[in-house]
Design a protein around this motif. Structure first.
Motif, PDB file in Angstrom:
ATOM      1  N   SER A   9      52.800  45.117  60.232  1.00 14.62           N
ATOM      2  CA  SER A   9      53.509  45.386  61.486  1.00 14.62           C
ATOM      3  C   SER A   9      52.899  46.582  62.202  1.00 14.62           C
ATOM      4  O   SER A   9      52.814  46.607  63.438  1.00 14.62           O
ATOM      5  CB  SER A   9      54.998  45.641  61.212  1.00 14.62           C
ATOM      6  N   VAL A  46      49.623  45.412  63.916  1.00 15.09           N
ATOM      7  CA  VAL A  46      49.920  44.685  65.156  1.00 15.09           C
ATOM      8  C   VAL A  46      50.346  45.649  66.250  1.00 15.09           C
ATOM      9  O   VAL A  46      49.917  45.543  67.409  1.00 15.09           O
ATOM     10  CB  VAL A  46      51.025  43.627  64.909  1.00 15.09           C
ATOM     11  N   GLU A  59      48.523  46.110  69.950  1.00 13.84           N
ATOM     12  CA  GLU A  59      49.238  45.798  71.187  1.00 13.84           C
ATOM     13  C   GLU A  59      49.499  47.044  72.026  1.00 13.84           C
ATOM     14  O   GLU A  59      49.456  46.994  73.258  1.00 13.84           O
ATOM     15  CB  GLU A  59      50.551  45.087  70.852  1.00 13.84           C
ATOM     16  N   LEU A 106      46.212  40.238  69.599  1.00 15.98           N
ATOM     17  CA  LEU A 106      45.835  39.827  68.248  1.00 15.98           C
ATOM     18  C   LEU A 106      45.694  38.312  68.162  1.00 15.98           C
ATOM     19  O   LEU A 106      46.609  37.570  68.498  1.00 15.98           O
ATOM     20  CB  LEU A 106      46.874  40.312  67.243  1.00 15.98           C
TER      21      LEU A 106
END
Length: 217
Positions: free
Chosen positions: A140, A143, A147, A153
């Protein structure tokens, strides 16, 4: 994946002679051959085992101990199939339906074609390989870093593990790959892959050259 289930090569039965199986291996470029009974998979014979049997009239039942047990269900994903192919050193995987009936087989070439034409492979993107201590990385977090830096991604997977560290390969779409790399470094990730115009490495190079010149004064 149902569209890729093949039935061209018909499975054989243990009551058939060895020569029938040897003939199939001679006619088709396959490493294994499925054996069924009452539409249930008993296993697969490997070519290297069958071709060494000298008595061609023997029933295959005499060699049932050579059967290899591997298969996939009809809903298997590409990654699951690639693992089965690799784990069993095979280019053919028997396929079973929800009732465990044999319904055909997957061919390695077809599955590789599916994988190689997926957006993960063909989309224009950057590939990053990052590394962190095994107990400290977070999917997490990875990611979020991508972002938050304006990247998109495409996919990621754990590509290598050691006793202490984990390497993760990432496919990302971004015009600011340097910003993403610097953010990973701020979060104590090591960048394993090499990239042109890496600001961090350029800075290290410049400092090293400056230090060398200073020492030579």
């Amino acid at each position: 994946m149902n569209d890729y289930i093949l039935e061209e090569i018909k499975p054989i039965r243990l009551t058939e002679p060895v020569k029938n199986a040897q003939k199939v291996f001679k006619n088709y470029p396959i490493t294994h051959f499925p054996v069924i009974e009452n539409n249930k998979l008993l296993g697969s014979f490997a070519e290297e085992d069958i071709q060494t049997i000298e008595n061609k009239e023997d029933e295959l039942a005499s060699y049932a101990h050579l059967l290899n047990s591997f298969f996939a269900d009809e809903k298997a994903t590409v990654l699951e199939l690639l693992k089965i192919f690799a784990d069993n050193d095979t280019n053919i995987i028997p396929v079973l339906n929800e009732f465990n009936d044999y319904i055909g087989y997957f061919d390695l070439r077809d599955i590789l074609d599916v994988f190689s034409t997926s957006p993960f492979m063909i989309e224009e993107s950057e590939t990053l390989v990052i590394e962190k201590m095994r107990n400290e990385y977070s999917m997490s977090e990875i990611v979020q870093i991508i972002e938050a830096s304006g990247g998109k991604l495409l996919g990621l997977y754990v590509s290598e593990k050691s006793a202490n560290t984990t390497q993760i390969t990432i496919k990302v779409i971004s015009d600011e790959i340097n910003e993403i790399m610097q953010t990973f470094r701020r979060y104590d990730y090591k960048i394993i892959s090499m990239h042109e115009n890496d600001i961090y490495l350029e800075d290290l190079k410049n400092r090293s050259e400056y230090l060398q010149k200073y020492l030579e004064m």
